[in-house]
Design a protein around this motif. Structure first.
Motif, PDB file in Angstrom:
ATOM      1  N   LEU A  16       0.768  -0.999   0.067  1.00  7.41           N
ATOM      2  CA  LEU A  16       0.055  -0.282  -0.019  1.00  7.41           C
ATOM      3  C   LEU A  16       1.000   1.214   0.084  1.00  7.41           C
ATOM      4  N   GLY A  17       2.015   1.260   0.660  1.00  5.36           N
ATOM      5  CA  GLY A  17       2.955   2.580   0.645  1.00  5.36           C
ATOM      6  C   GLY A  17       3.427   2.692  -0.805  1.00  5.36           C
ATOM      7  N   ASN A  18       3.749   1.682  -1.437  1.00  5.30           N
ATOM      8  CA  ASN A  18       4.191   1.815  -2.694  1.00  5.30           C
ATOM      9  C   ASN A  18       3.173   2.348  -3.615  1.00  5.30           C
ATOM     10  N   TYR A  19       2.069   1.890  -3.547  1.00  2.00           N
ATOM     11  CA  TYR A  19       0.807   2.272  -4.345  1.00  2.00           C
ATOM     12  C   TYR A  19       0.445   3.690  -4.069  1.00  2.00           C
ATOM     13  N   PHE A  20       0.208   4.060  -3.034  1.00  2.00           N
ATOM     14  CA  PHE A  20      -0.255   5.341  -2.776  1.00  2.00           C
ATOM     15  C   PHE A  20       0.933   6.463  -2.720  1.00  2.00           C
ATOM     16  N   GLY A  21       2.225   6.017  -2.281  1.00  2.00           N
ATOM     17  CA  GLY A  21       3.137   6.824  -2.489  1.00  2.00           C
ATOM     18  C   GLY A  21       4.013   6.945  -3.750  1.00  2.00           C
ATOM     19  N   ALA A  22       3.647   5.915  -4.701  1.00  2.00           N
ATOM     20  CA  ALA A  22       4.396   6.098  -6.018  1.00  2.00           C
ATOM     21  C   ALA A  22       3.606   5.433  -7.009  1.00  2.00           C
ATOM     22  N   LEU A  23       3.298   4.388  -7.050  1.00  2.00           N
ATOM     23  CA  LEU A  23       2.517   3.523  -8.332  1.00  2.00           C
ATOM     24  C   LEU A  23       1.476   4.473  -8.635  1.00  2.00           C
ATOM     25  N   ARG A  24       0.490   4.821  -8.092  1.00  2.00           N
ATOM     26  CA  ARG A  24      -0.725   5.269  -8.372  1.00  2.00           C
ATOM     27  C   ARG A  24      -0.541   7.031  -9.007  1.00  2.00           C
ATOM     28  N   GLN A  25       0.410   7.595  -8.474  1.00  2.00           N
ATOM     29  CA  GLN A  25       0.992   8.952  -8.997  1.00  2.00           C
ATOM     30  C   GLN A  25       1.629   8.649 -10.218  1.00  2.00           C
ATOM     31  N   HIS A  26       2.503   7.771 -10.399  1.00  2.00           N
ATOM     32  CA  HIS A  26       3.251   7.448 -11.752  1.00  2.00           C
ATOM     33  C   HIS A  26       2.228   7.250 -12.709  1.00  2.00           C
ATOM     34  N   VAL A  27       0.852   6.599 -12.473  1.00  2.00           N
ATOM     35  CA  VAL A  27      -0.125   6.103 -13.292  1.00  2.00           C
ATOM     36  C   VAL A  27      -0.700   7.562 -13.821  1.00  2.00           C
ATOM     37  N   GLU A  28      -1.006   8.152 -12.788  1.00  2.00           N
ATOM     38  CA  GLU A  28      -1.907   9.670 -13.171  1.00  2.00           C
ATOM     39  C   GLU A  28      -0.776  10.371 -13.832  1.00  2.00           C
ATOM     40  N   MET A  29       0.426  10.518 -13.765  1.00  3.69           N
ATOM     41  CA  MET A  29       1.204  11.468 -14.397  1.00  3.69           C
ATOM     42  C   MET A  29       1.494  10.913 -15.861  1.00  3.69           C
ATOM     43  N   GLN A  30       1.110   9.677 -16.121  1.00 13.51           N
ATOM     44  CA  GLN A  30       1.405   9.450 -17.571  1.00 13.51           C
ATOM     45  C   GLN A  30       0.684  10.182 -18.338  1.00 13.51           C
ATOM     46  N   ASP A  31      -0.382  10.910 -17.995  1.00 14.89           N
ATOM     47  CA  ASP A  31      -1.102  11.565 -18.732  1.00 14.89           C
ATOM     48  C   ASP A  31      -0.577  13.354 -18.870  1.00 14.89           C
ATOM     49  N   LYS A  32       0.319  13.575 -18.025  1.00 16.64           N
ATOM     50  CA  LYS A  32       0.827  14.927 -17.900  1.00 16.64           C
ATOM     51  C   LYS A  32       2.111  15.274 -18.550  1.00 16.64           C
ATOM     52  N   GLY A  33       2.847  14.088 -18.927  1.00  9.66           N
ATOM     53  CA  GLY A  33       4.252  14.228 -19.776  1.00  9.66           C
ATOM     54  C   GLY A  33       4.697  12.685 -20.121  1.00  9.66           C
ATOM     55  N   GLN A  34       5.914  12.748 -20.229  1.00 12.45           N
ATOM     56  CA  GLN A  34       6.740  11.677 -20.689  1.00 12.45           C
ATOM     57  C   GLN A  34       7.028  10.774 -19.367  1.00 12.45           C
ATOM     58  N   ILE A  61       6.383  -6.509  -9.916  1.00  8.40           N
ATOM     59  CA  ILE A  61       6.289  -4.961  -9.835  1.00  8.40           C
ATOM     60  C   ILE A  61       5.804  -4.664 -11.320  1.00  8.40           C
ATOM     61  N   ALA A  62       6.523  -5.425 -12.368  1.00  5.81           N
ATOM     62  CA  ALA A  62       5.894  -4.840 -13.756  1.00  5.81           C
ATOM     63  C   ALA A  62       4.426  -5.158 -13.724  1.00  5.81           C
ATOM     64  N   LEU A  63       4.004  -6.483 -13.363  1.00  3.31           N
ATOM     65  CA  LEU A  63       2.761  -6.854 -13.296  1.00  3.31           C
ATOM     66  C   LEU A  63       1.746  -5.620 -12.763  1.00  3.31           C
ATOM     67  N   ASP A  64       2.326  -5.390 -11.376  1.00  2.00           N
ATOM     68  CA  ASP A  64       1.488  -4.267 -10.455  1.00  2.00           C
ATOM     69  C   ASP A  64       1.416  -3.287 -11.480  1.00  2.00           C
ATOM     70  N   TYR A  65       2.433  -2.662 -12.043  1.00  2.00           N
ATOM     71  CA  TYR A  65       2.418  -1.351 -12.614  1.00  2.00           C
ATOM     72  C   TYR A  65       1.269  -1.438 -13.717  1.00  2.00           C
ATOM     73  N   LEU A  66       1.216  -2.722 -14.568  1.00  2.00           N
ATOM     74  CA  LEU A  66       0.246  -2.595 -15.508  1.00  2.00           C
ATOM     75  C   LEU A  66      -1.078  -2.866 -15.236  1.00  2.00           C
ATOM     76  N   ALA A  67      -1.342  -3.640 -14.121  1.00  2.00           N
ATOM     77  CA  ALA A  67      -2.475  -3.889 -13.578  1.00  2.00           C
ATOM     78  C   ALA A  67      -2.996  -2.501 -13.039  1.00  2.00           C
ATOM     79  N   CYS A  68      -2.239  -1.686 -12.393  1.00  2.00           N
ATOM     80  CA  CYS A  68      -2.577  -0.250 -11.790  1.00  2.00           C
ATOM     81  C   CYS A  68      -2.980   0.555 -12.744  1.00  2.00           C
ATOM     82  N   GLY A  69      -2.657   0.394 -14.209  1.00  2.00           N
ATOM     83  CA  GLY A  69      -3.097   1.191 -15.170  1.00  2.00           C
ATOM     84  C   GLY A  69      -1.905   1.844 -16.122  1.00  2.00           C
ATOM     85  N   LEU A  70      -0.574   1.319 -15.835  1.00  2.00           N
ATOM     86  CA  LEU A  70       0.309   1.947 -16.598  1.00  2.00           C
ATOM     87  C   LEU A  70       0.131   1.705 -18.042  1.00  2.00           C
ATOM     88  N   ASP A  71       0.087   2.501 -19.089  1.00  2.00           N
ATOM     89  CA  ASP A  71      -0.117   2.159 -20.388  1.00  2.00           C
ATOM     90  C   ASP A  71       1.145   2.186 -21.060  1.00  2.00           C
TER      91      ASP A  71
END
Ligand code: ATP
Ligand code: MG
Length: 324
Positions: A16-34, A61-71
């Motif tokens: 959960l720490g990685n998700y809320f502290g990192a992953l979720r933000q990474h996924v959100e930010m893929q729309d804001k830049g490279q 971790i790769a699976l987590d990224y993709l499952a959590c919405g990394l495009d």
């Protein structure tokens, strides 16, 4: 386009720490830049000493990224060791990193304080991390609060190199720390960390999540007594509650009459519901291991294209190799 860089170590299972502290933000930010995100397997060598464990963690971790919405069509996801150029840059930066700076590293000092025997890898960790960042000259480096010092150290090394060689090879990176995301506590109340066994993983079997949630430390206030709402269990619960629900729950807690058992059960339900769609997606992706490898290979190719520009500039500025 704004370049955004961040990473997660392959030192275990994301939580959960990685998700809320990192992953979720990474996924959100893929729309804001490279977005450029890497799975830090070189870094994990300072803690994980088992090859299969490391491979499994990278895959997870790769699976987590993709499952959590990394495009992968938009963001770049790569495995750190597929870009060994970062090790060359780490050497270059190490020659302008002062011992005093490295000795002030919290991660290193903590390890020593815990009586751990630190090795050169751990000591040099901030240098490799500076290389990870500076090789892309990113404008944004989204990280949790625990990583702020590492970004400051990267800034210091970038500034030193530019100064020593009289060229603006490196852009000074800015940490991008979401004010709303504090350090997420683990089940023992300390920082939730892969390496400390106090984690709650969103994709564990439900029974295991239930067990971890029920084990979150609390004080021994009885049900009818008022509760302090800044404890680990309230912080974790708050991750899944909107402001209205939070206000109502905190009022009940402060008035007395709310038991920790009830709060934990509610947390469990909210957590499972929140991650359900991602869990399903992950189960689908798990059936396609080749796809995951392809994403990482393609990510490394794209990462290398950007990284080689900076590394060439650094080599030239420093008078390395035949170039210049
Ligand atoms: P390790 O124990 O091996 O250091 P970790 O759980 O701390 O693992 P990292 O790979 O070091 O995870 O960090 C990946 C990202 O997750 C970083 O951006 C970091 O800031 C963030 N992060 C890690 N733990 C937490 C936490 N408890 N709360 C918020 N963010 C976190
Ligand atoms: Mg960490």
């Amino acid at each position: 386009m704004t370049r955004i860089l961040s990473g997660i170590q392959s030192s275990g299972e994301c939580h959960l720490g990685n998700y809320f502290g990192a992953l979720r933000q990474h996924v959100e930010m893929q729309d804001k830049g490279q977005g450029i995100y890497f799975i830090a397997d070189y870094h994990s060598m300072t803690t994980v000493r088992n090859a299969e464990e490391r491979r499994a963690s990278v895959r997870d971790i790769a699976l987590d990224y993709l499952a959590c919405g990394l495009d992968p069509e938009r963001a770049i996801l790569y495995r750190q060791s597929d870009l060994p150029e970062v090790c060359e840059l780490a050497w270059i930066l190490g020659t302008v990193a002062s011992m005093g700076l490295l000795e002030r590293s919290h991660a290193y000092k903590d390890k020593l304080a815990q009586g751990g025997s630190a090795d050169f890898g751990l000591f040099a960790y901030p240098v490799l991390m500076a290389a990870d960042i500076l090789i892309f000259n990113p404008q944004w480096v989204p990280v949790g609060r625990d990583q702020k010092q590492h970004i400051e150290m990267a800034r210091d090394m970038a500034g030193s190199f530019n100064h020593v060689y009289g060229e603006e090879v490196f852009v000074l990176p800015e940490p991008h720390i979401l004010e709303s995301v504090q350090i997420i506590p683990g089940t023992d109340g300390g920082k939730m960390s892969k390496s400390t066994g106090n984690t709650i993983r969103m994709f564990w079997p439900q029974k295991q999540i239930r067990k971890a949630v029920m084990s979150i430390v609390t004080d021994s206030q009885a049900v009818d007594e008022p509760k302090a709402t800044d404890s680990a269990v309230f912080q974790l619960w708050s991750l899944f509650a909107d402001p209205e629900a939070k206000k109502a729950m905190f009022e009940r807690a402060e008035a007395g009459g709310l038991g920790y058992g009830e709060l934990k059960k509610d947390l469990l339900q909210r957590l499972l519901a929140y991650f359900e769609p991602m869990r399903e997606r992950r189960a689908e992706l798990e059936k396609r291991p080749d796809y995951v490898e392809d994403v990482l290979a393609e990510g490394a190719l794209r990462a290398r294209e950007i990284a080689s520009v900076t590394l060439t500039a650094a080599r030239r500025a420093a008078g390395l190799g035949a170039g210049g």
